[in-house]
Each structure stands twice: as structure tokens, then as C-alpha cells.
Design a protein around this motif. Structure first.
Motif, PDB file in Angstrom:
ATOM      1  N   PRO A  68      44.521  26.598  35.526  1.00 18.97           N
ATOM      2  CA  PRO A  68      43.812  26.612  34.233  1.00 18.97           C
ATOM      3  C   PRO A  68      42.439  27.257  34.409  1.00 18.97           C
ATOM      4  CG  PRO A  68      44.703  24.437  34.724  1.00 18.97           C
ATOM      5  CD  PRO A  68      44.847  25.238  35.979  1.00 18.97           C
ATOM      6  N   LEU A  69      42.021  28.040  33.436  1.00 19.69           N
ATOM      7  CA  LEU A  69      40.713  28.683  33.547  1.00 19.69           C
ATOM      8  C   LEU A  69      39.606  27.654  33.724  1.00 19.69           C
ATOM      9  CD1 LEU A  69      40.808  31.563  30.901  1.00 19.69           C
ATOM     10  CD2 LEU A  69      40.920  31.741  33.395  1.00 19.69           C
ATOM     11  N   ALA A  70      39.776  26.504  33.133  1.00 19.57           N
ATOM     12  CA  ALA A  70      38.753  25.464  33.255  1.00 19.57           C
ATOM     13  C   ALA A  70      38.609  24.964  34.679  1.00 19.57           C
ATOM     14  CB  ALA A  70      39.083  24.300  32.327  1.00 19.57           C
ATOM     15  N   ALA A  71      39.656  25.162  35.508  1.00 22.55           N
ATOM     16  CA  ALA A  71      39.624  24.700  36.901  1.00 22.55           C
ATOM     17  C   ALA A  71      39.353  25.834  37.880  1.00 22.55           C
ATOM     18  CB  ALA A  71      40.946  24.024  37.256  1.00 22.55           C
ATOM     19  N   LEU A  72      39.168  27.064  37.372  1.00 23.27           N
ATOM     20  CA  LEU A  72      39.037  28.214  38.263  1.00 23.27           C
ATOM     21  C   LEU A  72      37.653  28.318  38.883  1.00 23.27           C
ATOM     22  CD1 LEU A  72      40.475  30.722  39.396  1.00 23.27           C
ATOM     23  CD2 LEU A  72      39.677  31.986  37.374  1.00 23.27           C
ATOM     24  N   GLY A  73      36.655  27.768  38.232  1.00 20.17           N
ATOM     25  CA  GLY A  73      35.296  27.914  38.745  1.00 20.17           C
ATOM     26  C   GLY A  73      34.491  26.640  38.674  1.00 20.17           C
ATOM     27  N   ARG A  74      33.346  26.688  39.358  1.00 21.06           N
ATOM     28  CA  ARG A  74      32.358  25.615  39.337  1.00 21.06           C
ATOM     29  C   ARG A  74      30.999  26.255  39.158  1.00 21.06           C
ATOM     30  NH1 ARG A  74      34.189  22.080  44.647  1.00 21.06           N
ATOM     31  NH2 ARG A  74      36.261  21.457  43.911  1.00 21.06           N
ATOM     32  N   ARG A  75      29.976  25.408  39.091  1.00 22.26           N
ATOM     33  CA  ARG A  75      28.607  25.898  38.992  1.00 22.26           C
ATOM     34  C   ARG A  75      27.730  25.200  40.018  1.00 22.26           C
ATOM     35  NH1 ARG A  75      26.948  28.938  34.584  1.00 22.26           N
ATOM     36  NH2 ARG A  75      28.605  29.288  33.047  1.00 22.26           N
TER      37      ARG A  75
END
Length: 204
Positions: free
Chosen positions: A133-140
Motif C-alpha cells: 500500500p502506498l501508505a506503507a511505502l514510506g516514512r518520515r
């Protein structure tokens, strides 16, 4: 940061913080990728970097031209040539790398990487069966710099691991949660069931 010579001119990459300032106004998702993504995930320097990678979704590629307005953009056409990326041009699926520099006499500063997505799902360009899921693809980071989640970055690095990829894997491994380890192991197993990283991912 190191200066690296190439047949197309030298690289002197920007830092992730500098990239973040340039892309601050981009309304579409983007992430620091490559070795810097691993460093942002683990919170420390791991090694020197010859470039800095910025991942965007192919459907959002023109946002990079706006973020780097006034720069030169050169698409890496397979099997290994650079050509000008024209303003407003939509790069086709086989092209997923773009080298960028402020001008013809300047070093290369940023490498763009284009990945695929359908709706709210990221799809690996190497294997359409590998998805997140795009929501799980990155962090900050605490300062707001977006970066590619380490399991997705390590999946790409697992294809043909170089010494720098081994260093990145070793640095990231202690920071991976059990779900991240399981996802990465499954993704690698689709093409390399006997990959040596899988045994290390399974170890506790």
C-alpha cells in the motif's frame, strides 16, 4: 558525499536535507531512496554515497520537472544511454532513471527513480507481484524528510547485492520489525528462494 566521475560527467549529490528543500512544494508523494533511505531509517551514517535517489510514482513524474525547474534532466534510456528529457514529456515504462543537474557545466546532483502504482498500491517495476500500500511505502524523519521504507529498498538491493548493498542490509537488519522481515523474505523468495538474506531475516 563523494565526487564520482562518470562518462557523462561527475556526480556531487545533494544531501537528503537539500533535496527535501527543493521538493518541499511538491504535492504528490516522493521519497528519498537508495542508500540514503537506509541511513534515514537507522538514524546514522552507514557509508559514502555516489548519488542521491528520489523515488516518485511514474504518474507523478512531471512534478519533478517543476521541483527542479531550470535544471537539466536526462533520461537513462535502456540499455544505458542518456538523452534529454523534454519539458512535459511523459517517460514510458522502460525508462525509470533520470539524472538531473543545475546546468551543463555543473555536476549531477539528483537521480530520479520512477516506480509504478495502481490506485493506492505501489507495484515493483521488477515484479508486479511485489506490492505495498502506498501508505506503507514510506516514512518520515523527525524533521519531515520522506524516505522509502527499508524493506522495499532492500528488496531492490537484493537482486544482485554489491558490497554497499550488503553493508546497507547489515545496518538495516536490526531495525526491521517482524512484519517487515516477513514481507522482505517473501518478496525475495519469488525469484530467489535460496537467497542468503532470507536465513538472516528469519534469525531472531
Amino acid at each position: 558525499m563523494v565526487r564520482t566521475e562518470t562518462p557523462w560527467g561527475p556526480w556531487e549529490p545533494e544531501t537528503p536535507a537539500e533535496v527535501a528543500r527543493r521538493f518541499a512544494g511538491v504535492p504528490t508523494p516522493w521519497w528519498i531512496a537508495g542508500g540514503y533511505a537506509i541511513e534515514l531509517a537507522v538514524g546514522r551514517a552507514v557509508r559514502d554515497h555516489a548519488d542521491v535517489d528520489v523515488l516518485l510514482l511514474r504518474r507523478d513524474q512531471l512534478a519533478a520537472q517543476r521541483a527542479l525547474a531550470g535544471w537539466e534532466w536526462w533520461a537513462a534510456d535502456p540499455p544505458g544511454t542518456l538523452r534529454r528529457w523534454a519539458p512535459g514529456e511523459l517517460l514510458p515504462a522502460p525508462v525509470h532513471d533520470v539524472w538531473c543537474r543545475p546546468g551543463p557545466a555543473e555536476p549531477w546532483r539528483v537521480q530520479l527513480m520512477l516506480d509504478e502504482a495502481v490506485g493506492e498500491t505501489w507495484i515493483s517495476r521488477r515484479d508486479p507481484g511485489v506490492r505495498l500500500p502506498l501508505a506503507a511505502l514510506g516514512r518520515r524523519t523527525p524533521t519531515g524528510v520522506p524516505y522509502l521504507t527499508p524493506e522495499a529498498q532492500l528488496y531492490y538491493k537484493a537482486a544482485v547485492p554489491r558490497p554497499k548493498d550488503e553493508r546497507d542490509f547489515a545496518a538495516a537488519l536490526p531495525h526491521l520489525t517482524p512484519p517487515q522481515r516477513a514481507w522482505l523474505s517473501r518478496a525475495i523468495a519469488r525469484t530467489r528462494p535460496a537467497h542468503p538474506w532470507r536465513a538472516r531475516l528469519a534469525a531472531t
